[in-house]
Design an enzyme around this catalytic site. Structure first.
Site, PDB file in Angstrom:
ATOM      1  N   LYS A  84       4.428   6.312 -10.488  1.00 39.28           N
ATOM      2  CA  LYS A  84       3.483   5.413 -11.175  1.00 39.28           C
ATOM      3  C   LYS A  84       2.323   6.107 -11.968  1.00 39.28           C
ATOM      4  O   LYS A  84       2.807   6.254 -13.295  1.00 39.28           O
ATOM      5  CB  LYS A  84       2.851   4.825  -9.897  1.00 39.28           C
TER       6      LYS A  84
ATOM      7  N   TYR B 283       6.682   3.858   2.487  1.00 39.45           N
ATOM      8  CA  TYR B 283       7.766   3.611   1.594  1.00 39.45           C
ATOM      9  C   TYR B 283       7.650   4.866   0.888  1.00 39.45           C
ATOM     10  O   TYR B 283       6.859   5.399   0.336  1.00 39.45           O
ATOM     11  CB  TYR B 283       7.413   2.511   0.635  1.00 39.45           C
TER      12      TYR B 283
ATOM     13  N   ASP C 286       3.177  12.103  -0.123  1.00 42.01           N
ATOM     14  CA  ASP C 286       3.550  11.267  -1.187  1.00 42.01           C
ATOM     15  C   ASP C 286       2.527  10.481  -1.787  1.00 42.01           C
ATOM     16  O   ASP C 286       1.733   9.541  -1.198  1.00 42.01           O
ATOM     17  CB  ASP C 286       4.483  10.180  -0.535  1.00 42.01           C
TER      18      ASP C 286
HETATM   19  C1  LIG Z   1       6.505   3.303  -5.545  1.00 38.72           C
HETATM   20  C2  LIG Z   1       6.623   4.407  -4.511  1.00 38.72           C
HETATM   21  C3  LIG Z   1       7.430   5.194  -4.216  1.00 38.72           C
HETATM   22  C4  LIG Z   1       8.864   4.888  -5.264  1.00 38.72           C
HETATM   23  O1  LIG Z   1       8.684   5.162  -6.528  1.00 38.72           O
HETATM   24  P1  LIG Z   1       9.642   4.239  -7.459  1.00 38.72           P
HETATM   25  O2  LIG Z   1       9.186   4.835  -8.908  1.00 38.72           O
HETATM   26  O3  LIG Z   1       9.652   2.996  -7.301  1.00 38.72           O
HETATM   27  O4  LIG Z   1      10.944   4.833  -7.141  1.00 38.72           O
HETATM   28  C5  LIG Z   1       7.615   6.336  -3.512  1.00 38.72           C
HETATM   29  N1  LIG Z   1       6.448   6.469  -2.725  1.00 38.72           N
HETATM   30  C6  LIG Z   1       5.481   5.444  -2.841  1.00 38.72           C
HETATM   31  C7  LIG Z   1       4.216   5.801  -2.004  1.00 38.72           C
HETATM   32  C8  LIG Z   1       5.405   4.397  -3.534  1.00 38.72           C
HETATM   33  O5  LIG Z   1       4.125   3.657  -3.656  1.00 38.72           O
END
Ligand SMILES: *Cc1c(COP(=O)(O)O)cnc(C)c1O
Length: 428
Positions: A267, A144, A239
């Site tokens: 995060k 994701y 990511d």
């Molecule tokens: C949570 C998450 C996102 C998206 O971040 P948001 O602040 O919810 O838009 C993207 N990549 C990873 C790996 C994530 O865990």
């Protein structure tokens, strides 16, 4: 436990907010029942509107690595708010947090702050496309990267074939530029490179996958990916929205000793406020507007409250060299304890863990990609989830999520959790 007030609040919310929530997984749709409405939180605990207390294993989906309402972080926000909450001009604070991030994370010269992980990944892809002058990207099934169009292709469920959008509203035109590979399958990636020679701008990956449960990269997988990208003039994007400032000071790059070309954050970097960021070496980051041709902007990007929270959070992490070791030990303790009781009770399970990311899958076979993650027994998970909730343990309301361990958790909390997992798993 009673959930009267939460139930009432959910009914009221559902009248004016689609599904009653501002982010879908909160709605408990995957597990059934009514979401709990949280009133406040402190340290390792959540307190809901009905007065129930929970040990929290979600921690806002990762950011609260030091626990909720951390005094120094909260105070930084309060003090900063008194000076004004947004100016639309640069502030000295932004340079401070940028300097600290650049010092903590290997292999980055410059960093740009945005408001979410979604924005960070979306901007990273645009930058990669602009820099390489190519259109296609490779993403991995089950990874994701936020909810922007290019990424809503096999981003958590559904069949994984070439570029089939996961959501109405994502056009086929967009989807066709996103190629899908299986996590931990380097031959699959090689084949995509061969079939799309000189067309792939970037490979984006969660270096430890955290959105299909926790899935560690196989030995050498990331190294091989690094080599493939270098050979093909393709940028490697890590990511690290989940793994950044969590698995180590310098995230997965430091943990595995691998250098990516663009690194996305979110995060933890915001200390619980809405922050994302993407970073890389000068030659790539200088391609961004206003220096370079790739446009990217944000009215509230680098917002002083968000930067104050993030700076304080990173400062705490930077000043505590034992933190990541402590987190690893606590999570290993939980892993060992749960492993023992689940085995003793004859449950078919697999536990995956890297540092303070851990997930329990109700399947006896190894879970190493999206397909194997989907083999888990969902009905068992639902029961597991609800029975734990009744005992005051809050894990993510979906079998495809990672648990995040915080430093605020005590060994007493962990022992209680293991005891509850023991009781619950006797009747799964
Ligand atoms: C949570 C998450 C996102 C998206 O971040 P948001 O602040 O919810 O838009 C993207 N990549 C990873 C790996 C994530 O865990």
């Amino acid at each position: 436990m009673l959930y009267q007030r939460s139930s009432q609040l959910f009914v009221e919310a559902s009248k004016v907010i689609p599904g009653g929530v501002n982010s879908p997984v909160r709605a408990f749709k995957a597990v059934g029942g009514t979401p709990i409405f949280v009133k406040e939180a402190k340290g390792a605990y959540l307190f809901d509107e009905d007065g129930n207390k929970y040990i929290d294993y979600i921690n806002s989906w990762g950011p609260m690595i030091l626990g909720h309402a951390h005094e120094a972080v909260v105070n930084a926000v309060i003090e900063r708010a008194k000076l004004g909450t947004s100016f639309g001009t640069p502030t000295a604070l932004e340079t401070k947090i940028a300097e600290l991030a650049v010092a903590m994370v290997p292999n980055i010269d410059k960093i740009r702050f945005v408001n979410s992980g979604t924005e960070a990944c979306m901007s990273a892809i645009r930058l990669a496309r602009g820099y390489t002058k190519r259109d296609k990207i490779i993403k991995f099934s089950g990874c994701y990267h936020g909810h922007s169009d290019s990424f809503l292709i096999a981003a958590g469920s559904g069949l994984s074939t070439f570029g089939i959008p996961n959501s109405p509203g994502v056009t086929e035109g967009t989807a066709k530029d996103t190629l899908l590979a299986n996590y931990n399958d380097i031959e699959n990636v090689k084949a995509l490179f061969e079939a799309n020679k000189d067309e792939i701008a970037a490979v984006i990956i969660e270096p430890v996958a955290g959105n299909m449960g926790c899935i560690p990269p196989k030995a050498d997988f990331l190294n091989q990916l690094r080599s493939l990208c270098s050979q093909n003039g393709t940028l490697l994007i890590f990511d690290e929205v989940m793994t950044g400032f969590r698995l180590a000071k310098g995230g997965a790059q430091e943990l595995f000793g691998i250098q990516a070309d663009i690194i996305c954050f979110g995060k933890v970097i915001g200390g619980g406020l809405p922050v994302g960021a993407f970073a890389g070496r000068d030659e790539i980051m200088n391609y961004l507007s206003p220096l370079g041709p790739v446009y990217q902007a944000g009215t509230l990007s680098g917002n002083p409250l968000a930067m104050a929270a993030g700076l304080q959070m990173l400062t705490e992490l930077n000043n505590d060299p034992e933190l990541f070791k402590r987190l690893d030990e606590k999570t290993a303790y939980l892993e060992k304890g749960m492993h023992e009781v689940l085995s003793n009770n004859g449950v078919a399970f697999t536990i995956n863990r890297v540092g303070s990311m851990i997930s329990v899958h109700f399947d006896k076979d190894p879970v190493y990609d999206f397909n194997t993650a989907k083999n888990g027994d969902n009905d068992t998970f639902k029961k597991f989830f609800h029975e734990l909730l009744k005992k005051g343990i809050y894990i993510a309301p979906s079998a495809y999520e990672t648990w995040f361990i915080t430093d605020a958790l005590s060994y007493e909390d962990l022992d209680y959790t293991i005891q509850c997992v023991d009781e619950v798993s006797q009747n799964l």
